[in-house]
Design an enzyme around this catalytic site. Structure first.
Site, short mmCIF file in Angstrom:
data_model
loop_
_atom_site.label_atom_id
_atom_site.label_comp_id
_atom_site.label_asym_id
_atom_site.label_seq_id
_atom_site.Cartn_x
_atom_site.Cartn_y
_atom_site.Cartn_z
N GLY A 69 0.84 -1.21 0.00
CA GLY A 69 0.00 0.00 0.00
C GLY A 69 0.86 1.24 0.00
N ARG A 105 -5.75 -1.99 8.93
CA ARG A 105 -5.88 -3.44 8.71
C ARG A 105 -6.00 -4.19 10.04
NH1 ARG A 105 -1.82 -5.58 4.20
NH2 ARG A 105 -0.32 -4.54 5.52
N THR A 151 4.35 1.87 5.61
CA THR A 151 2.95 1.46 5.74
C THR A 151 2.28 2.32 6.79
OG1 THR A 151 1.48 -0.27 6.60
CG2 THR A 151 3.78 -0.47 7.20
N ASP A 165 -0.09 1.47 8.56
CA ASP A 165 -0.68 0.64 9.62
C ASP A 165 0.16 0.55 10.89
OD1 ASP A 165 -2.55 0.14 7.66
OD2 ASP A 165 -1.67 -1.78 7.07
N ASP A 213 2.26 -1.76 11.66
CA ASP A 213 2.07 -3.14 12.14
C ASP A 213 3.36 -3.95 12.16
OD1 ASP A 213 2.37 -3.18 9.39
OD2 ASP A 213 0.68 -4.51 9.00
N ASP A 273 5.50 -5.59 5.61
CA ASP A 273 6.10 -6.90 5.87
C ASP A 273 6.07 -7.82 4.65
OD1 ASP A 273 3.35 -7.16 6.08
OD2 ASP A 273 3.43 -8.56 7.78
N ARG A 289 0.56 -4.63 -6.11
CA ARG A 289 0.86 -5.99 -5.64
C ARG A 289 1.48 -6.75 -6.81
NH1 ARG A 289 -4.51 -8.36 -3.34
NH2 ARG A 289 -3.23 -9.73 -2.10
P1 ADP Z 1 2.98 -4.87 2.34
O1 ADP Z 1 4.38 -4.81 1.83
O2 ADP Z 1 2.41 -3.51 2.59
O3 ADP Z 1 2.81 -5.82 3.52
P2 ADP Z 1 1.76 -6.89 0.59
O4 ADP Z 1 1.56 -7.89 1.68
O5 ADP Z 1 0.66 -6.69 -0.40
O6 ADP Z 1 2.07 -5.41 1.15
O7 ADP Z 1 3.09 -7.30 -0.18
C1 ADP Z 1 3.59 -6.49 -1.23
C2 ADP Z 1 4.25 -7.36 -2.26
O8 ADP Z 1 5.39 -8.02 -1.67
C3 ADP Z 1 3.41 -8.49 -2.81
O9 ADP Z 1 2.53 -8.05 -3.82
C4 ADP Z 1 4.50 -9.39 -3.37
O10 ADP Z 1 5.01 -8.86 -4.59
C5 ADP Z 1 5.59 -9.28 -2.32
N1 ADP Z 1 5.48 -10.37 -1.32
C6 ADP Z 1 4.59 -10.47 -0.30
N2 ADP Z 1 4.77 -11.61 0.38
C7 ADP Z 1 5.79 -12.26 -0.21
C8 ADP Z 1 6.48 -13.51 0.03
N3 ADP Z 1 6.10 -14.33 1.02
N4 ADP Z 1 7.47 -13.85 -0.80
C9 ADP Z 1 7.86 -13.03 -1.81
N5 ADP Z 1 7.27 -11.86 -2.08
C10 ADP Z 1 6.27 -11.45 -1.31
#
Ligand code: ADP
Length: 350
Positions: free
Chosen positions: A12, A178, A132, A134, A136, A110, A79
């Protein structure tokens, strides 16, 4: 010596991402390292666009000098679910090698850090900057955008309280975050809101009605109830349809609880003429960064480039005891978020 470094924003968007990119660019320029901006999170590394400039763009200082104060992210974010698969990450590593990018700054939450951890395991030095709203991430006291989001919420809640006061009308306000209640709690504390509801603490509708009734008994006819958007996941089951229809209010069967519905229930449970609801929504993410977020972005961006330059990688930057610090990604990701339960109890007890 790094031939080039790359920078991307992922997950985000959050206020302060541009300020961090600006700081990375200024630092890279000082250390004489060319900088490549990677567009739309990890998507840019998979080269999905027909025009390469839509995926990877050389970031000259003059390109980013003007974006530091801007909301959103100039590099875009998105994403990239494919990135969770090793085969796609191999494509990303090939792109990095072909572009002579020897290190990467990843600004995100994360999920993005998990992606960076995978790249580190494949031999690509990465540094993470928490971006982020959040807040978190367990290892850091703040993440880029949190302070800005809270300030937007405080501004909104103050305005809502002004009209609440005028009409002797309680108000339910939903904020983002979230699964994390930090935005809600900090907003409640900063505005003198009387009730706060978060995902971290189990709650029931009846309990919130009791709290509101206690405020009414004290003569407070304009209490504010701040809800974290994720709070419904820790709500005791409640027969919304049965309650509302028995009180003459139309409702669809299986309709989920929401801020608006909670206001409707509280109005009837507490015998009020009106309880109104506002969902603050995306304006929390689209504000210009506050001084606090910008200052953190400035320090974090510079530290990220210095770490890569000095051959230190696989780290994430954060804030502990008010100081910018860094620690290994793996360790940071395993830190549990510590919700301030004492503060939560204090808000709800006065
Ligand atoms: P945030 O970084 O805010 O937590 P997301 O959870 O949507 O947001 O993760 C952002 C992007 O990071 C995902 O769209 C993906 O490209 C990558 N990502 C998330 N989890 C994994 C993972 N377990 N392994 C590899 N890449 C990941």
């Amino acid at each position: 010596m790094m031939r080039k470094i790359g920078v991307l924003t992922s997950g985000g968007d959050s206020p302060g991402m541009n300020a961090a990119v600006n700081s990375v660019a200024r630092s890279a320029a000082i250390y004489g390292i060319p900088l490549i901006g990677i567009k739309r999170g990890y998507n840019g590394l998979l080269r999905k666009s027909t025009n390469i400039k839509d995926d990877l763009q050389e970031l000259h200082l003059e390109t980013v000098l003007d974006i530091a104060d801007e909301a959103g992210t100039y590099l875009r974010t998105a994403r990239c679910l494919e990135f969770k698969e090793q085969a796609y990450r191999e494509v990303a590593v090939r792109t990095l090698r072909a572009m002579e990018i020897d290190g990467l700054v990843v600004i995100g939450g994360d999920g993005s850090f998990n992606g960076a951890r995978c790249l580190c395991e494949m031999g690509v030095p990465c540094i993470g900057i928490p971006g982020t709203i959040d807040n978190d991430l367990g290892y850091s006291e703040m993440s880029l955008g949190f302070d800005t989001a809270v300030n937007v919420c405080v501004d909104c809640v103050r305005k809502i309280r002004a009209t609440s006061r005028s009409h002797d009308r309680p108000h339910v306000v939903e904020v983002m975050g979230r699964h994390c209640g930090d935005i809600a709690l900090t907003t409640a504390v900063s505005t003198g809101s009387e009730i706060v509801v978060v995902p971290e603490v189990h709650w029931s509708v009846e309990e919130i009605a009791d709290k509101l009734n206690r405020q009414l008994a004290k003569g407070n006819t304009r209490a504010t109830i701040v809800l974290a958007e994720g709070c419904f996941e820790s709500m005791e089951p409640f027969d919304l349809y049965g309650f509302l229809t028995s009180h003459g209010k139309p409702c669809y069967e299986n309709e989920p609880m929401s801020a608006v519905r909670l206001a409707s229930v509280l109005k009837r449970m507490c015998g009020m003429v009106e309880v109104r609801a506002t969902v603050i929504g995306y304006i929390q993410r689209g504000a210009e960064p506050t001084a606090r977020d910008s200052a953190f972005a400035f320090e974090a961006g510079n530290l990220a480039v210095r770490l890569l330059r000095d051959g230190i990688s696989n780290q994430v930057i954060g804030m502990q005891k008010g100081r910018v610090m860094y620690m290994p990604i793996e360790k940071a990701l395993s830190c549990e978020k510590n919700f301030n339960r004492d503060l939560f109890n204090l808000v709800n007890s006065l």
